[in-house]
Design an enzyme around this catalytic site. Structure first.
Site, PDB file in Angstrom:
ATOM      1  N   GLY A  93       0.827  -1.150   0.076  1.00 17.09           N
ATOM      2  CA  GLY A  93       0.095  -0.008  -0.090  1.00 17.09           C
ATOM      3  C   GLY A  93       1.056   1.186   0.017  1.00 17.09           C
ATOM      4  O   GLY A  93       0.418   2.246   0.281  1.00 17.09           O
ATOM      5  N   HIS A 100       9.933   6.307   2.763  1.00 18.72           N
ATOM      6  CA  HIS A 100       9.410   7.052   4.114  1.00 18.72           C
ATOM      7  C   HIS A 100       9.493   5.909   5.321  1.00 18.72           C
ATOM      8  O   HIS A 100       8.941   4.966   5.083  1.00 18.72           O
ATOM      9  CB  HIS A 100       8.310   8.016   3.916  1.00 18.72           C
ATOM     10  CG  HIS A 100       7.331   7.428   3.204  1.00 18.72           C
ATOM     11  ND1 HIS A 100       7.123   7.082   2.070  1.00 18.72           N
ATOM     12  CD2 HIS A 100       6.179   6.699   3.739  1.00 18.72           C
ATOM     13  CE1 HIS A 100       6.127   6.573   1.830  1.00 18.72           C
ATOM     14  NE2 HIS A 100       5.350   6.513   2.786  1.00 18.72           N
TER      15      HIS A 100
HETATM   16  P1  AMP Z   1       2.449   5.253   2.388  1.00 22.75           P
HETATM   17  O1  AMP Z   1       1.194   4.656   2.211  1.00 22.75           O
HETATM   18  O2  AMP Z   1       3.427   4.458   3.113  1.00 22.75           O
HETATM   19  O3  AMP Z   1       3.074   5.605   1.082  1.00 22.75           O
HETATM   20  O4  AMP Z   1       2.282   6.654   3.351  1.00 22.75           O
HETATM   21  C1  AMP Z   1       2.130   7.813   2.839  1.00 22.75           C
HETATM   22  C2  AMP Z   1       1.997   8.977   3.756  1.00 22.75           C
HETATM   23  O5  AMP Z   1       2.197  10.064   3.415  1.00 22.75           O
HETATM   24  C3  AMP Z   1       0.475   8.747   4.453  1.00 22.75           C
HETATM   25  O6  AMP Z   1       0.355   8.351   5.739  1.00 22.75           O
HETATM   26  C4  AMP Z   1      -0.101  10.049   4.305  1.00 22.75           C
HETATM   27  O7  AMP Z   1      -0.931  10.548   5.205  1.00 22.75           O
HETATM   28  C5  AMP Z   1       1.240  10.916   3.979  1.00 22.75           C
HETATM   29  N1  AMP Z   1       1.187  12.147   3.313  1.00 22.75           N
HETATM   30  C6  AMP Z   1       0.536  12.410   2.070  1.00 22.75           C
HETATM   31  N2  AMP Z   1       0.671  13.628   1.638  1.00 22.75           N
HETATM   32  C7  AMP Z   1       1.352  14.325   2.651  1.00 22.75           C
HETATM   33  C8  AMP Z   1       1.709  15.722   3.046  1.00 22.75           C
HETATM   34  N3  AMP Z   1       1.594  16.686   2.210  1.00 22.75           N
HETATM   35  N4  AMP Z   1       2.383  15.882   4.170  1.00 22.75           N
HETATM   36  C9  AMP Z   1       2.432  14.941   5.305  1.00 22.75           C
HETATM   37  N5  AMP Z   1       2.196  13.841   5.095  1.00 22.75           N
HETATM   38  C10 AMP Z   1       1.572  13.342   3.864  1.00 22.75           C
END
Ligand code: AMP
Ligand code: ZN
Length: 114
Positions: A93, A100
């Site tokens: 996912g 990150h």
């Molecule tokens: P993943 O599903 O591991 O790729 O997680 C991506 C994460 O990035 C999710 O938890 C989102 O809530 C977070 N996210 C998306 N856009 C932003 C943003 N502009 N600033 C901070 N977090 C974000």
């Protein structure tokens, strides 16, 4: 990477709530927190996902874990504990294709959190 959300955050083109920054690593609050403490720790260098990590990135990834510990201490969750999650690829996912590390804490964590 021009079209990468987290590279834009690194460059300051998209705002974020930073909690840690050095010349190689940035940490900021997740925009949609899954727990009281939900921080994303990223390399400033664009690495799309864990599977794209190279041998030369080993020290950088090690430093990320040191930063995670430091943030956990600052956030006051060192004692109660925390979870670190890296989603890699479609089945996990992963939504943002810039490596990150989710640092999640501040409550008793269930089995599936992000
Ligand atoms: P993943 O599903 O591991 O790729 O997680 C991506 C994460 O990035 C999710 O938890 C989102 O809530 C977070 N996210 C998306 N856009 C932003 C943003 N502009 N600033 C901070 N977090 C974000
Ligand atoms: Zn990027």
């Amino acid at each position: 990477m021009d079209n990468c959300l987290f590279c834009k955050i690194v460059k300051g083109e998209i705002p974020s709530t930073k909690v840690y920054e050095d010349n190689e690593i940035l940490a900021f609050k997740d925009i949609n927190p899954a727990a009281p403490v939900h921080i994303l720790v990223i390399p400033k260098k664009h690495i799309a996902s864990l599977i794209d990590m190279q041998k030369e990135d080993e020290i950088l990834v090690g430093k990320i874990y040191t930063v995670i510990n430091k943030i956990a201490e600052e956030q006051g969750v060192k004692e109660n504990g925390f979870r670190v999650i890296v989603n890699c690829g479609r089945d996990a996912g992963q939504e943002v294709m810039h490596l990150h590390f989710h640092l999640i804490a501040g409550t008793k964590l269930g089995e599936k959190i992000v």
